[in-house]
Design a protein around this motif. Structure first.
Motif, PDB file in Angstrom:
ATOM      1  N   VAL A  25       0.257   4.063   3.025  1.00 56.20           N
ATOM      2  CA  VAL A  25       0.262   3.478   1.680  1.00 56.20           C
ATOM      3  C   VAL A  25       1.689   3.150   1.241  1.00 56.20           C
ATOM      4  O   VAL A  25       1.939   2.098   0.632  1.00 56.20           O
ATOM      5  CB  VAL A  25      -0.431   4.422   0.676  1.00 56.20           C
ATOM      6  N   GLN A  31      -1.562   4.957  -4.898  1.00 57.50           N
ATOM      7  CA  GLN A  31      -2.286   3.691  -4.910  1.00 57.50           C
ATOM      8  C   GLN A  31      -1.313   2.520  -4.970  1.00 57.50           C
ATOM      9  O   GLN A  31      -0.137   2.676  -5.296  1.00 57.50           O
ATOM     10  CB  GLN A  31      -3.240   3.631  -6.114  1.00 57.50           C
ATOM     11  N   THR A  69       0.171  -1.012  -6.523  1.00 57.23           N
ATOM     12  CA  THR A  69       0.327  -1.632  -7.832  1.00 57.23           C
ATOM     13  C   THR A  69       0.849  -3.059  -7.648  1.00 57.23           C
ATOM     14  O   THR A  69       1.411  -3.404  -6.599  1.00 57.23           O
ATOM     15  CB  THR A  69       1.313  -0.853  -8.718  1.00 57.23           C
ATOM     16  N   LEU A 106      -5.533   3.665  -0.339  1.00 59.49           N
ATOM     17  CA  LEU A 106      -5.138   4.732  -1.248  1.00 59.49           C
ATOM     18  C   LEU A 106      -5.066   6.024  -0.449  1.00 59.49           C
ATOM     19  O   LEU A 106      -5.645   6.145   0.625  1.00 59.49           O
ATOM     20  CB  LEU A 106      -6.112   4.870  -2.425  1.00 59.49           C
TER      21      LEU A 106
END
Length: 397
Positions: free
Chosen positions: A92, A162, A164, A270
């Motif tokens: 991630v 996560q 963005t 995620l």
């Protein structure tokens, strides 16, 4: 003879096919065809949708790697979920900082998981047996708690890490990749890692991982690992220090787990601390034992079985059961549904526990031992038919 029986052949009084280049090539071919044809042969059992097939492939990778440690060396780790989590977090961060292309994420996930496994293995492998297992469990729980608290700037704590819209994605900017509106999706040179493309990417990685595990198992290094499992003290008495071999197996196994974590993030970008929980480590142990520890195909079968129970069998409810047993009289139908409802839906763990208990009791070698026995029965019947045919031919003469 089937690929499963060829894989599990071992010397003994029975006439079994021994491992060899030709048999390994047949095994690889059959495995590759079975993986790539999943959408066809999984359709009758309702498991042919991409998300579930991705899980089959990803957790198959996880179980193959764990089997290199547990199945070959006999070291039982209860902390492999830590490497799964490290792979996910690394992937991630690669998507956030570098590019949405999955290849750099795969490379960094494997690298960081391997480094982390080297550090934990260096300490844990100073002990053997139950003490080694407890050490790995302790390290995994430490990592889980750190991800929730101290390392929140890196892991984002309970919320999970996560993507963005403000992430820099430096490499994408350098190469002029036009940012998508909203959150971007992971890709392989423009091919999105969702649906069937995502499954086939995971499937190809599974085939490569299986091939590498096959080569390791057949190599002198693999023979040394089996020697450690058989009698480590005897190996040490010969003047060969066993710990470097065990540490190498631990690192390779951790890299497989990191790869599986990376693939989880590639198909669903995620990462959360729950992937590092002790239950995830226990799950891969169940997968390996159910399928057959020390075999090549067994861990993959065990992973597929558990994920099938988790995603398909758990979806059964009273309404489905009533439809299945509608042919019974009303009173009998209610009793049958009332009993079976305990084992489906939220009670699928109970069914899995019963299945695990039966396999441990009657098939200590896992599902692969069951295939072995079926192969032997079929071979004996074929030999009896051949002997009967020969005797009748001689009698006619």
């Amino acid at each position: 003879m089937s690929a499963a029986s060829m894989e599990l052949s071992s010397p003994g009084p029975r006439r079994l096919v021994q491992p060899g280049p030709r048999n390994d090539a047949i095994l690889m071919l059959c495995f590759a065809v079975a993986v790539l044809a999943m959408p066809l042969w999984l359709d009758p059992i309702g498991a042919a949708y991409p998300d579930l097939m991705q899980k089959f492939a990803i957790y198959g990778i996880f179980a193959i790697g764990f089997n290199i440690l547990f199945g070959l060396t006999g070291y039982l780790s209860f902390g492999h979920a830590a490497f799964l989590g490290v792979g996910s977090y690394t992937a991630v961060w690669s998507f956030k900082l570098l590019t949405m292309n999955v290849l750099p994420a795969v490379a960094f996930g494997i690298l960081f998981a391997g480094l982390f496994a080297a550090a934990i293995g260096f300490i844990s492998l100073r002990r053997t047996g139950i003490y080694f297992s407890i050490l790995t469990l302790a390290f995994a729980q430490m990592c889980y708690n750190l991800a929730y608290s101290v390392l929140t700037p890196i892991t984002n704590g309970e919320t999970g890490l996560q993507l963005t819209a403000q992430d820099p994605r430096i490499l994408d900017s350098w190469f002029g990749v036009v940012p998508e509106v909203g959150l971007p999706s992971t890709n392989l040179f423009g091919l999105e890692m969702s649906g069937y493309p995502g499954f086939y990417f995971c499937g190809v990685i599974l085939i490569i991982g299986f091939y590498l595990a096959l080569r390791i198992t057949r190599s002198p290094f693999g023979m040394m690992l089996r020697g450690i499992k058989s009698n480590q003290n005897r190996i040490n008495y010969t003047g060969v220090h066993a710990r470097p071999y065990a540490l190498t197996a631990f690192i390779i196994s951790g890299m497989y787990a990191g790869l599986a974590g990376t693939m989880l993030a590639a198909t669903d970008p995620l990462a959360g601390a729950e992937r590092m929980q002790w239950t995830a480590s226990g799950e891969v142990v169940l997968m390996t034992i159910l399928g057959g520890a020390g075999t090549l195909l067994g861990p993959v079968l065990g992973a597929a079985l558990i994920k099938y129970f988790e995603n398909i069998f758990s979806a059964f409810n009273d309404q489905v059961l009533h439809q299945v047993f509608a042919f019974l009289p009303d009173g009998v139908e209610s009793v049958v549904v009332g009993i079976l409802s305990l084992f489906v839906g939220e009670g699928w763990h109970l069914t899995l526990g019963v299945l695990f208990m039966l396999i441990v009791i009657f098939l200590p070698g896992g599902l692969m031992e069951g295939f072995r026995r079926l192969g032997r029965v079929a071979a004996r019947r074929r030999q009896r038919r051949q002997a009967a045919g020969t005797a009748s031919h001689q009698g006619a003469q």
